[in-house]
Design a protein around this motif. Structure first.
Motif, mmCIF file in Angstrom:
data_model
loop_
_atom_site.group_PDB
_atom_site.id
_atom_site.type_symbol
_atom_site.label_atom_id
_atom_site.label_comp_id
_atom_site.label_asym_id
_atom_site.label_seq_id
_atom_site.Cartn_x
_atom_site.Cartn_y
_atom_site.Cartn_z
ATOM 1 N N UNK A 185 51.858 55.110 30.402
ATOM 2 C CA UNK A 185 50.631 55.400 31.043
ATOM 3 C C UNK A 185 50.397 56.948 30.620
ATOM 4 N N UNK A 186 51.206 57.769 30.825
ATOM 5 C CA UNK A 186 51.043 59.192 30.738
ATOM 6 C C UNK A 186 50.785 59.786 29.315
ATOM 7 N N UNK A 187 51.561 59.020 28.276
ATOM 8 C CA UNK A 187 51.565 59.121 26.901
ATOM 9 C C UNK A 187 49.951 58.654 26.691
ATOM 10 N N UNK A 188 49.583 57.690 26.868
ATOM 11 C CA UNK A 188 48.170 56.963 26.502
ATOM 12 C C UNK A 188 46.995 58.038 27.129
ATOM 13 N N UNK A 189 47.144 58.424 28.306
ATOM 14 C CA UNK A 189 46.142 58.968 28.980
ATOM 15 C C UNK A 189 46.113 60.314 28.249
ATOM 16 N N UNK A 190 47.180 61.065 27.950
ATOM 17 C CA UNK A 190 47.258 62.361 27.252
ATOM 18 C C UNK A 190 46.591 62.187 25.658
ATOM 19 N N UNK A 191 46.981 60.997 25.091
ATOM 20 C CA UNK A 191 46.512 60.770 23.847
ATOM 21 C C UNK A 191 44.828 60.590 23.805
ATOM 22 N N UNK A 192 44.598 59.771 24.821
ATOM 23 C CA UNK A 192 42.941 59.541 25.008
ATOM 24 C C UNK A 192 42.290 60.956 25.201
ATOM 25 N N UNK A 193 42.700 61.649 26.179
ATOM 26 C CA UNK A 193 42.035 62.979 26.465
ATOM 27 C C UNK A 193 42.078 64.067 25.288
ATOM 28 N N UNK A 194 43.303 64.034 24.565
ATOM 29 C CA UNK A 194 43.361 64.840 23.412
ATOM 30 C C UNK A 194 42.600 64.430 22.306
ATOM 31 N N UNK A 195 42.384 63.170 21.987
ATOM 32 C CA UNK A 195 41.351 62.697 20.831
ATOM 33 C C UNK A 195 39.895 62.901 21.329
ATOM 34 N N UNK A 196 39.699 62.651 22.387
ATOM 35 C CA UNK A 196 38.164 62.626 22.814
ATOM 36 C C UNK A 196 37.737 64.214 22.754
ATOM 37 N N UNK A 197 38.622 64.948 23.093
ATOM 38 C CA UNK A 197 38.360 66.753 22.979
ATOM 39 C C UNK A 197 38.187 66.993 21.514
ATOM 40 N N UNK A 198 39.380 66.365 20.687
ATOM 41 C CA UNK A 198 39.291 66.758 19.221
ATOM 42 C C UNK A 198 37.766 65.962 18.628
ATOM 43 N N UNK A 199 37.501 65.061 18.872
ATOM 44 C CA UNK A 199 36.415 64.345 18.529
ATOM 45 C C UNK A 199 35.182 65.009 18.857
ATOM 46 N N UNK A 200 35.003 65.743 19.872
ATOM 47 C CA UNK A 200 33.908 66.386 20.352
ATOM 48 C C UNK A 200 33.754 67.685 19.702
ATOM 49 N N UNK A 201 35.012 68.218 19.334
ATOM 50 C CA UNK A 201 34.783 69.670 18.575
ATOM 51 C C UNK A 201 34.806 69.468 17.087
ATOM 52 N N UNK A 202 35.701 68.630 16.491
ATOM 53 C CA UNK A 202 35.958 68.444 15.007
ATOM 54 C C UNK A 202 35.854 66.694 14.619
ATOM 55 N N UNK A 203 34.569 66.247 14.905
ATOM 56 C CA UNK A 203 34.240 64.869 14.736
ATOM 57 C C UNK A 203 34.844 64.296 13.194
ATOM 58 N N UNK A 204 35.624 63.207 13.117
ATOM 59 C CA UNK A 204 36.026 62.884 11.747
ATOM 60 C C UNK A 204 36.245 61.188 12.190
ATOM 61 N N UNK A 205 35.987 60.485 11.019
ATOM 62 C CA UNK A 205 36.416 58.919 11.221
ATOM 63 C C UNK A 205 37.933 58.852 11.447
ATOM 64 N N UNK A 206 38.749 59.707 11.237
ATOM 65 C CA UNK A 206 40.059 59.285 11.544
ATOM 66 C C UNK A 206 40.230 59.568 13.078
ATOM 67 N N UNK A 207 39.722 60.657 13.484
ATOM 68 C CA UNK A 207 39.860 60.744 14.946
ATOM 69 C C UNK A 207 39.200 59.753 15.805
#
Length: 74
Positions: A9-31
């Motif tokens: 659960x901790x891993x998935x929460x961190x992954x979702x939060x990190x990817x959400x931030x990355x998508x907001x700042x550097x949008x890409x299809x891969x992210x």
């Protein structure tokens, strides 16, 4: 009710939060694809359909698991 291990659960929460931030700042299809995959997995594990709800439920499940496994005080 069966719940996922707190470390998953901790891993998935961190992954979702990190990817959400990355998508907001550097949008890409891969992210976006990676966030969708992580969101799907977290939603399946928590029995939810939306990321915000899945994050809330996952945090609740983690807190409950940690409470059950804390040593008793004398």
């Amino acid at each position: 009710m069966i719940t996922a291990h707190p470390s998953l659960l901790r891993d998935l929460i961190e992954r979702c939060e990190t990817l959400s931030r990355r998508l907001a700042t550097h949008p890409s299809a891969d992210t976006l694809r990676r966030l969708e995959d992580a969101t799907y997995t977290l939603c399946v594990i928590t029995g939810t359909r939306q990321l915000d709800t899945a994050l809330f439920v996952a945090r609740q499940q983690m807190a409950a698991a940690l409470q059950c496994h804390q040593p008793l005080r004398r």
